[in-house]
Design a protein around this motif. Structure first.
Motif, short mmCIF file in Angstrom:
data_model
loop_
_atom_site.label_atom_id
_atom_site.label_comp_id
_atom_site.label_asym_id
_atom_site.label_seq_id
_atom_site.Cartn_x
_atom_site.Cartn_y
_atom_site.Cartn_z
N ILE A 1 7.37 32.37 23.47
CA ILE A 1 6.71 31.10 23.14
C ILE A 1 5.70 30.72 24.22
CG2 ILE A 1 7.07 28.61 22.90
CD1 ILE A 1 9.73 29.28 21.50
N SER B 1 1.78 30.36 23.67
CA SER B 1 1.23 29.04 24.01
C SER B 1 0.09 29.16 25.01
CB SER B 1 2.33 28.14 24.58
OG SER B 1 3.34 27.92 23.62
N ILE C 1 -3.70 27.80 24.56
CA ILE C 1 -4.31 26.88 25.53
C ILE C 1 -5.61 27.47 26.08
CG2 ILE C 1 -4.00 25.82 27.82
CD1 ILE C 1 -1.00 25.59 27.12
N SER D 1 4.98 28.04 19.02
CA SER D 1 3.99 28.11 20.10
C SER D 1 2.81 27.19 19.84
CB SER D 1 3.50 29.55 20.29
OG SER D 1 4.58 30.41 20.54
N ILE D 2 2.38 27.12 18.60
CA ILE D 2 1.28 26.23 18.24
C ILE D 2 1.66 24.78 18.52
CG2 ILE D 2 -0.08 25.31 16.32
CD1 ILE D 2 -0.11 28.10 15.14
N PHE E 1 3.95 23.70 20.60
CA PHE E 1 4.14 23.53 22.04
C PHE E 1 2.79 23.41 22.76
CE2 PHE E 1 5.32 24.82 26.35
CZ PHE E 1 6.50 24.13 26.53
N SER E 2 1.84 24.27 22.41
CA SER E 2 0.52 24.22 23.04
C SER E 2 -0.24 22.96 22.66
CB SER E 2 -0.29 25.47 22.67
OG SER E 2 -0.40 25.61 21.27
N THR F 1 1.09 20.15 24.79
CA THR F 1 0.63 20.31 26.18
C THR F 1 -0.82 19.85 26.33
OG1 THR F 1 2.10 22.22 26.47
CG2 THR F 1 0.31 21.97 28.05
N TRP G 1 -7.10 22.89 15.64
CA TRP G 1 -5.73 22.90 15.12
C TRP G 1 -5.72 23.08 13.61
CZ3 TRP G 1 -2.96 23.77 19.09
CH2 TRP G 1 -3.32 23.24 20.33
#
Length: 530
Positions: free
Chosen positions: A247, A251, A255, A303-304, A306-307, A310, A371
Motif C-alpha cells: 500500500i 501510495s 503521490i 492505496s488511492i 490513502f494517497s 495524505t 482523482w
C-alpha cells in the motif's frame, strides 16, 4: 440539446453497468467460502452456530427459509446488499450534485461494486453494509449532535460485532472519536466522559451479556478462535505488514505522479495533453496490477484512498477540529476495521473504498481531475480483473458449462470443474446404492457438504488439512462406527489436483484397512465388510 445527449449517454451507461453487475452472479464457482457460510447457517454442526459470526448465520438461514437454498438466490441477495453503501451515499448527495453527475456517480459505483463482489453471502458483505451505516451515523452526529444518534451508534456496533466478532475493534475507535468530539472545545481542559462512556458501557454490556447467554463457555470459545492455525496474532501481523508495504509503495507512486502532474499543468501549454499522458500511464499501471496481482488488486484501491488523504491534508491547512478533518480520520480508521482479524491481510479494506467517491465530492480537493481520472482507470481495472480472474475460478470466457444440479442451477463454471462435480455425484449415488455410507473431507469439501448434508463428517473448520493430526482422531472415531463406508478426499480444484504422495490421513486409512480408489480425478478410500 447537447445536455440532453449527455443525459441520455449517462442513462445508457447506468443501464449497461446494472446489466454487467447482475450478470456476473451467474459465472464462477468456488468450492470453499460460499458454501462454508451456507453450511454454517443451514446445517451447523450439532445445531450450534459459531459465536464469531452468529448473526451472519442467522441472516443466511432466514434467507434460505424464505427463498430457498439455491446458490443463485444467495448471490442475488448478496448483490442487492452490496448496493446499499452506494444508495446511502446518493441520499446524502442528491441535493449537492446534478442529475447527470448522479448518473455518472451511479455508473462508477456499480463498476466498483462489481469488481469487489465475490458472490459470497457472508460476513464480508454484511460488515460492509453495517460499517457504511456506522460511518454515516457518525457523519450525521458530527454535523448535528443528537442524543438518539449515540444510541443508534451503539445498536449498530452491537449488530456489527454479532455479524463478525473482530468488528469489536469499533468500540475503542468510536470511543476515541466521541471523546475527542466532546472535549476539543473545552479550554479548561476538563474531560467530558458522559457520552463516550455511555456508548462504551451500553455497547460492551449488551455484547457480553448476549454472548454469555448464548454460551456459558464463551471465553473458552473465544480463545479457541484466536488460536486457530490460520488466525494466530503473529501470522496476522506479518500478513498486515506485507500488505501495508504494498500500500505504501502504490501510495508513493500516486503521490509522486500527482506532484509531477500538478507541476506540469502549471507550466504546460497543452493541459489536455498532460492529462492524456497521465491517464495513459495510469492505464498501463492498471494493466500491470490486473495481470500481476489479480485478486490483490484491491490493495490498489486502498492505496488511492490513502494517497488522497495524505495529499489532501498536506495541501489544505484544515483545522484538526474541523468537520472535514474528522471525516477524513473517521474514513481511514473505518477503512481498516474490516481487515482486522482477517487472515487475508489488508485486502478487505477495499470494501469501504465504495465510500471514496462520496468523500471526493464532499471534500472538493484541488486538481479533482487527477482523482476522477484514477476512478475511471480503476473501473477499467476492476472489470478487467473480474473477467480475467473471477473469484476462485477461471477466465470468464471459459465459464460456459452449466451444472445440472438443482442447488447450483443457473451457475456456470469450467467444463472440467462441472465434470468433476458430476463424476463425484455419480460415484456417490452408486456407492449409496450399494448401502455404503459416503463422507467428504478436505479443504474443498464445503461444496459437497452443502450438496449432500448427510455426507458431512460434522467438522466445521474452514481448513481441513490432510496433515492435521487434530482431525484424525475425530475422523477415526466416526469411521470405526461404520462397517461399509467411503471417504472422499477433496483437497484441490480439479485443475490443480496432483496425487503424488500419501498424506498422514491417507496412511492411517490404509492401516485401518481402507482401499484407495482413484477414478479420473475422483479420489476416495473405501472399506467394506462384504
Amino acid at each position: 440539446m447537447r445536455a440532453n445527449s449527455f443525459n441520455y449517454l449517462s442513462s445508457i451507461l447506468v443501464v449497461v453497468a446494472v446489466v454487467i453487475y447482475f450478470s456476473t452472479i451467474f459465472y464462477g464457482l468456488d468450492f470453499t467460502d460460499s458454501f462454508y457460510h451456507i453450511n454454517e447457517a443451514i446445517h451447523p454442526v450439532n445445531d450450534q452456530y459459531k459465536f464469531s459470526f452468529i448473526l451472519t448465520s442467522l441472516f443466511i438461514n432466514f434467507i434460505a427459509r424464505i427463498f430457498g437454498e439455491q446458490v443463485i438466490v444467495f448471490r442475488f441477495i448478496n448483490s442487492l446488499l452490496l448496493l446499499i453503501p452506494g444508495l446511502i451515499t446518493i441520499v446524502f448527495l442528491r441535493k449537492i450534485i446534478s442529475k447527470k453527475d448522479i448518473l455518472n456517480y451511479i455508473t462508477i459505483l456499480l463498476i466498483l461494486t462489481t469488481s469487489l463482489n465475490t458472490n459470497i453471502l457472508g460476513y464480508d458483505t454484511l460488515t460492509t453494509v453495517i460499517l457504511t451505516l456506522i460511518f454515516f451515523t457518525c457523519y450525521s452526529y458530527l454535523i448535528n449532535k443528537k442524543g438518539y444518534k449515540i444510541l443508534l451508534l451503539s445498536v449498530l456496533v452491537i449488530i456489527a460485532v454479532f455479524i463478525r466478532f473482530p468488528n469489536l475493534i469499533l468500540i475503542p475507535i468510536l470511543f476515541a472519536l466521541l471523546l475527542f468530539e466532546e472535549n476539543y472545545r473545552d479550554y479548561k481542559r476538563s474531560i467530558h466522559l458522559k457520552i463516550p462512556m455511555l456508548y462504551v458501557v451500553l455497547t460492551s454490556t449488551i455484547i457480553l451479556s448476549v454472548f454469555y447467554l448464548i454460551n456459558n463457555n464463551f471465553s473458552e470459545h473465544f480463545l479457541a478462535e484466536i488460536n486457530t492455525s490460520s488466525h494466530k496474532p503473529g501470522l496476522l501481523l506479518i500478513s498486515y505488514l506485507k500488505d501495508l508495504a504494498k500500500i505504501f509503495g502504490f501510495s508513493l507512486y500516486f503521490i509522486l505522479t500527482y506532484k509531477v502532474l500538478s507541476f506540469n499543468i502549471e507550466r504546460a501549454r497543452n493541459i489536455k495533453m498532460s492529462y492524456f499522458l497521465f491517464y495513459l500511464a495510469q492505464f498501463f499501471l492498471a494493466i500491470t496490477v490486473s495481470v500481476v496481482y489479480k485478486y490483490n488488486f484491491t490493495l490498489y484501491y486502498v492505496s488511492i484512498a490513502f494517497s488522497f488523504v495524505t495529499i489532501y491534508l498536506i495541501e489544505n491547512k484544515i483545522s484538526i477540529y474541523g468537520i472535514k478533518f474528522k471525516i477524513i480520520i473517521l474514513f481511514i480508521f473505518m477503512l481498516f476495521v474490516h481487515p482486522f482479524g482477517s487472515n487475508t491481510g489488508l485486502l478487505k479494506a477495499a470494501f469501504l473504498f465504495l465510500l471514496f467517491p462520496f468523500l471526493l465530492i464532499i471534500l472538493s480537493p484541488k486538481n479533482a481531475r487527477f482523482w476522477i481520472g484514477n476512478l475511471i482507470v480503476i473501473c477499467f481495472l476492476g472489470i478487467t480483473v473480474k473477467v480475467i480472474s473471477p473469484y476462485e475460478d477461471d477466465n470468464m470466457w471459459n465459464l460456459n458449462a452449466p451444472l445440472n444440479i438443482h442447488q447450483l442451477y443457473l451457475v456456470r463454471t469450467t467444463k472440467q470443474r462441472a465434470d468433476y462435480i458430476t463424476d463425484i455425484t455419480y460415484e456417490r449415488q452408486r456407492l449409496i446404492g450399494k448401502d455404503i455410507d459416503v463422507y467428504f473431507y478436505g479443504n474443498k469439501s464445503h461444496i459437497f457438504n452443502y450438496l449432500y448434508p448427510s455426507s458431512s463428517l460434522g467438522i466445521s473448520d474452514f481448513n481441513q488439512n490432510l496433515e492435521n493430526s487434530n482431525f484424525q482422531i475425530k475422523i477415526q472415531n466416526i469411521l470405526k462406527k461404520k462397517r461399509n463406508l467411503a471417504l472422499f478426499l477433496t483437497t484441490s480444484y480439479p485443475n490443480k489436483i496432483i496425487y503424488s504422495s500419501q498424506s498422514l490421513l491417507e496412511k492411517e486409512l490404509m492401516e485401518l484397512g481402507f482401499e484407495k480408489v482413484l477414478k479420473n480425478q475422483v479420489l476416495y478410500y473405501l472399506k467394506t465388510t462384504d
